[in-house]
Design a protein around this motif. Structure first.
Motif, PDB file in Angstrom:
ATOM      1  N   LEU A  61       0.825  -1.207   0.000  1.00 25.72           N
ATOM      2  CA  LEU A  61       0.000   0.000   0.000  1.00 25.72           C
ATOM      3  C   LEU A  61       0.859   1.256   0.000  1.00 25.72           C
ATOM      4  O   LEU A  61       0.547   2.233  -0.689  1.00 25.72           O
ATOM      5  CB  LEU A  61      -0.926  -0.002   1.218  1.00 25.72           C
ATOM      6  CG  LEU A  61      -2.050  -1.033   1.222  1.00 25.72           C
ATOM      7  CD1 LEU A  61      -2.783  -1.016   2.558  1.00 25.72           C
ATOM      8  CD2 LEU A  61      -3.024  -0.809   0.078  1.00 25.72           C
ATOM      9  N   PRO A  66      -3.058   1.056  -3.504  1.00 25.69           N
ATOM     10  CA  PRO A  66      -4.156   0.137  -3.202  1.00 25.69           C
ATOM     11  C   PRO A  66      -4.860  -0.461  -4.424  1.00 25.69           C
ATOM     12  O   PRO A  66      -5.433  -1.541  -4.328  1.00 25.69           O
ATOM     13  CB  PRO A  66      -5.125   0.994  -2.388  1.00 25.69           C
ATOM     14  CG  PRO A  66      -4.813   2.396  -2.771  1.00 25.69           C
ATOM     15  CD  PRO A  66      -3.348   2.434  -3.070  1.00 25.69           C
ATOM     16  N   THR A  69      -2.867  -3.595  -5.522  1.00 21.87           N
ATOM     17  CA  THR A  69      -2.692  -4.463  -4.356  1.00 21.87           C
ATOM     18  C   THR A  69      -3.977  -5.204  -4.034  1.00 21.87           C
ATOM     19  O   THR A  69      -3.995  -6.425  -3.864  1.00 21.87           O
ATOM     20  CB  THR A  69      -2.245  -3.638  -3.135  1.00 21.87           C
ATOM     21  OG1 THR A  69      -0.991  -3.021  -3.417  1.00 21.87           O
ATOM     22  CG2 THR A  69      -2.109  -4.515  -1.908  1.00 21.87           C
ATOM     23  N   VAL A  70      -5.092  -4.478  -3.943  1.00 19.63           N
ATOM     24  CA  VAL A  70      -6.359  -5.086  -3.520  1.00 19.63           C
ATOM     25  C   VAL A  70      -6.969  -5.944  -4.623  1.00 19.63           C
ATOM     26  O   VAL A  70      -7.378  -7.084  -4.391  1.00 19.63           O
ATOM     27  CB  VAL A  70      -7.347  -4.000  -3.066  1.00 19.63           C
ATOM     28  CG1 VAL A  70      -8.675  -4.631  -2.656  1.00 19.63           C
ATOM     29  CG2 VAL A  70      -6.766  -3.202  -1.902  1.00 19.63           C
ATOM     30  N   SER A 106      -6.409  -7.570   2.037  1.00 23.12           N
ATOM     31  CA  SER A 106      -6.087  -6.164   1.747  1.00 23.12           C
ATOM     32  C   SER A 106      -7.310  -5.287   1.540  1.00 23.12           C
ATOM     33  O   SER A 106      -7.170  -4.084   1.318  1.00 23.12           O
ATOM     34  CB  SER A 106      -5.217  -6.096   0.477  1.00 23.12           C
ATOM     35  OG  SER A 106      -5.914  -6.639  -0.625  1.00 23.12           O
ATOM     36  N   GLY A 110      -6.930  -1.526   2.328  1.00 18.22           N
ATOM     37  CA  GLY A 110      -6.876  -0.642   1.174  1.00 18.22           C
ATOM     38  C   GLY A 110      -7.836   0.521   1.314  1.00 18.22           C
ATOM     39  O   GLY A 110      -7.516   1.668   0.973  1.00 18.22           O
ATOM     40  N   TYR A 113      -6.600   2.908   4.099  1.00 20.45           N
ATOM     41  CA  TYR A 113      -5.426   3.614   3.583  1.00 20.45           C
ATOM     42  C   TYR A 113      -5.878   4.800   2.720  1.00 20.45           C
ATOM     43  O   TYR A 113      -5.354   5.920   2.852  1.00 20.45           O
ATOM     44  CB  TYR A 113      -4.555   2.674   2.767  1.00 20.45           C
ATOM     45  CG  TYR A 113      -3.335   3.334   2.181  1.00 20.45           C
ATOM     46  CD1 TYR A 113      -2.152   3.414   2.909  1.00 20.45           C
ATOM     47  CD2 TYR A 113      -3.361   3.893   0.897  1.00 20.45           C
ATOM     48  CE1 TYR A 113      -1.023   4.033   2.377  1.00 20.45           C
ATOM     49  CE2 TYR A 113      -2.252   4.515   0.363  1.00 20.45           C
ATOM     50  CZ  TYR A 113      -1.084   4.579   1.102  1.00 20.45           C
ATOM     51  OH  TYR A 113       0.026   5.196   0.577  1.00 20.45           O
ATOM     52  N   ASP A 179      -4.908   5.525  -7.328  1.00 19.67           N
ATOM     53  CA  ASP A 179      -3.983   5.578  -6.197  1.00 19.67           C
ATOM     54  C   ASP A 179      -3.651   7.014  -5.821  1.00 19.67           C
ATOM     55  O   ASP A 179      -3.483   7.869  -6.703  1.00 19.67           O
ATOM     56  CB  ASP A 179      -2.679   4.850  -6.540  1.00 19.67           C
ATOM     57  CG  ASP A 179      -2.869   3.355  -6.714  1.00 19.67           C
ATOM     58  OD1 ASP A 179      -3.738   2.795  -6.026  1.00 19.67           O
ATOM     59  OD2 ASP A 179      -2.135   2.759  -7.533  1.00 19.67           O
ATOM     60  N   GLY A 328       0.397   2.671   5.694  1.00 20.61           N
ATOM     61  CA  GLY A 328       0.044   1.320   5.274  1.00 20.61           C
ATOM     62  C   GLY A 328       0.529   0.273   6.252  1.00 20.61           C
ATOM     63  O   GLY A 328      -0.219  -0.624   6.665  1.00 20.61           O
ATOM     64  N   THR A 332      -1.803  -1.974   9.021  1.00 17.04           N
ATOM     65  CA  THR A 332      -1.766  -3.428   8.891  1.00 17.04           C
ATOM     66  C   THR A 332      -1.184  -4.089  10.132  1.00 17.04           C
ATOM     67  O   THR A 332      -1.577  -5.207  10.473  1.00 17.04           O
ATOM     68  CB  THR A 332      -0.975  -3.867   7.642  1.00 17.04           C
ATOM     69  OG1 THR A 332       0.306  -3.239   7.626  1.00 17.04           O
ATOM     70  CG2 THR A 332      -1.730  -3.516   6.371  1.00 17.04           C
TER      71      THR A 332
END
Length: 393
Positions: A61, A66, A69-70, A106, A110, A113, A179, A328, A332
């Motif tokens: 992240l 995100p 990633t997600v 995530s 996400g 974030y 993003d 991030g 987490t």
């Protein structure tokens, strides 16, 4: 609004996957000969997959963003749901739950974030709690609707349908999310270095025990033991059991929504969390009373769900101590404790219930509820030393 709604659709699915076992657990037990320990392990494998991805997700992240990633990680949940639908053994179910947990790892991170990077700090707890509250509609899907679907097309058919929904949600995140700009002005961007920097924030330390147990207890109750409790203690059939669990799911959603603005209205995060945890512990202790009528048990389960949803406010309390360039990895780390606590608690609770199989079901579940209450009291006793960091403005 686009960000919130896109992630909300995905988070509904994540909530479904962390709670659907409570509805179909008795059927899985019969069809695949699963005992209490095996059922506890199933949820634990979901949590293991989820937690194992958290630190890499935090790094991704902060460095990748995100959107990719997600969306890419959710494909693991698609594969896991399909495998679950085809599973013929406990081992296959365990692998399926591992993949589903990894694919969900995530989604909420996400979203928050994005909130942390794009929204005003005083709105953070509100958005986190409302996403949690509305996303808990996934618990509603995993109650009466799942019970109905399991009777109509079977639990395997229901899982195939959920795999398709998950694939569509992953695609929507890839196409609709943009993003935020990366922060490149801080030198400590390494994986281990960032985690070490967060762990040196002493203001976070008193938050860690309550983070590890508060959501874990609610997740264990709703995601695993509430169904067997209503089945073995009160003799409810699958649909009636689904209705009882629907009350708890609705209360969890309402509770999370109600917690959203409280830190701003009351000018405190710490005491909002402290009061919610105290009320949850009390309800768990009352649930252990002998001879409790069914209506009382359903009401108490609902209160546990409602009061227990301090997740968003507690996350906001922790986030307030974490700098933006480590956001991030900071969120987490907290989420590892939120979900990892359940990863430890659920197999231990499965072991306990397996050891108590010779006891009357009401006695076994009462013991479990008292242990859950005790864990909350211990965590609260440490949290009282935390420094409050209320929202400003």
């Amino acid at each position: 609004m686009r960000i919130f709604l896109t992630f909300l659709a995905a988070y509904v699915l994540s909530q479904f996957y962390r709670s659907f076992l409570a509805v179909i657990a008795p059927e899985l037990s019969i069809e695949l000969s699963l005992g209490p320990q095996a059922l506890g392990n199933l949820q634990a494998f979901w949590i293991l997959g989820f937690v194992a991805t958290q630190f890499p997700v935090g790094w991704a992240l902060d460095t990748v963003g995100p959107r990719r990633t997600v969306s890419l990680q959710m494909l693991a949940a698609v594969l896991g749901a399909l495998l679950f639908a085809m599973a013929g053994s406990a081992a296959a179910l365990n692998l399926a739950m591992l993949l589903i947990g990894a694919g969900c790892g995530s989604i909420y991170m996400g979203a928050i974030y994005m909130f942390g990077r794009t929204e005003a700090p005083q709105r953070f707890a509100l958005l986190c709690s409302w996403l949690l509250g509305l996303g808990t509609a996934g618990n509603l899907l995993a109650a009466s609707p799942l019970a109905w679907a399991a009777q109509s097309i079977g639990w395997r058919g229901a899982m195939v349908a959920m795999a398709g929904a998950t694939a569509l949600s992953a695609l929507s995140i890839l196409l609709l999310i943009r993003d935020p700009e990366r922060i490149t002005t801080h030198g400590s961007r390494g994986f281990a270095g960032g985690i070490g920097e967060i762990l040196r924030i002493r203001a976070l330390w008193p938050l860690l025990p309550i983070t590890a147990v508060s959501y874990a207890v609610v997740l264990a109750e709703r995601g695993l033991w509430a169904g067997p409790f209503f089945s073995s203690v009160y003799g409810l059939d699958p649909v009636a059991r689904g209705h009882a669990l629907l009350v708890m799911a609705a209360a969890m959603s309402a509770g999370a929504m109600a917690y959203g603005p409280l830190d701003r209205l009351l000018g405190t995060r710490k005491w909002v969390v402290f009061g919610g945890v105290a009320a949850t512990a009390l309800c768990l202790a009352l649930l252990a009373l002998p001879g409790l009528p069914l209506a009382g048990a359903i009401v108490l389960m609902g209160l546990i769900g409602g009061f227990g949803m301090t997740y968003g406010v507690l996350m906001a309390h922790g986030r307030s101590f974490v700098p933006d360039h480590l956001l991030g990895r900071g969120i987490t780390l907290l989420n590892v404790l939120f979900i990892g606590g359940a990863g430890v608690l659920q197999p231990l609770s499965g072991w306990l219930m397996a050891r108590m199989q010779t006891h009357p079901p009401a006695e076994a579940h009462a013991t479990l509820h008292l242990i859950f209450a005790g864990l909350l009291v211990l965590g609260r006793g440490i949290y009282v030393f935390a420094r409050d960091n209320p929202p400003k403005g």
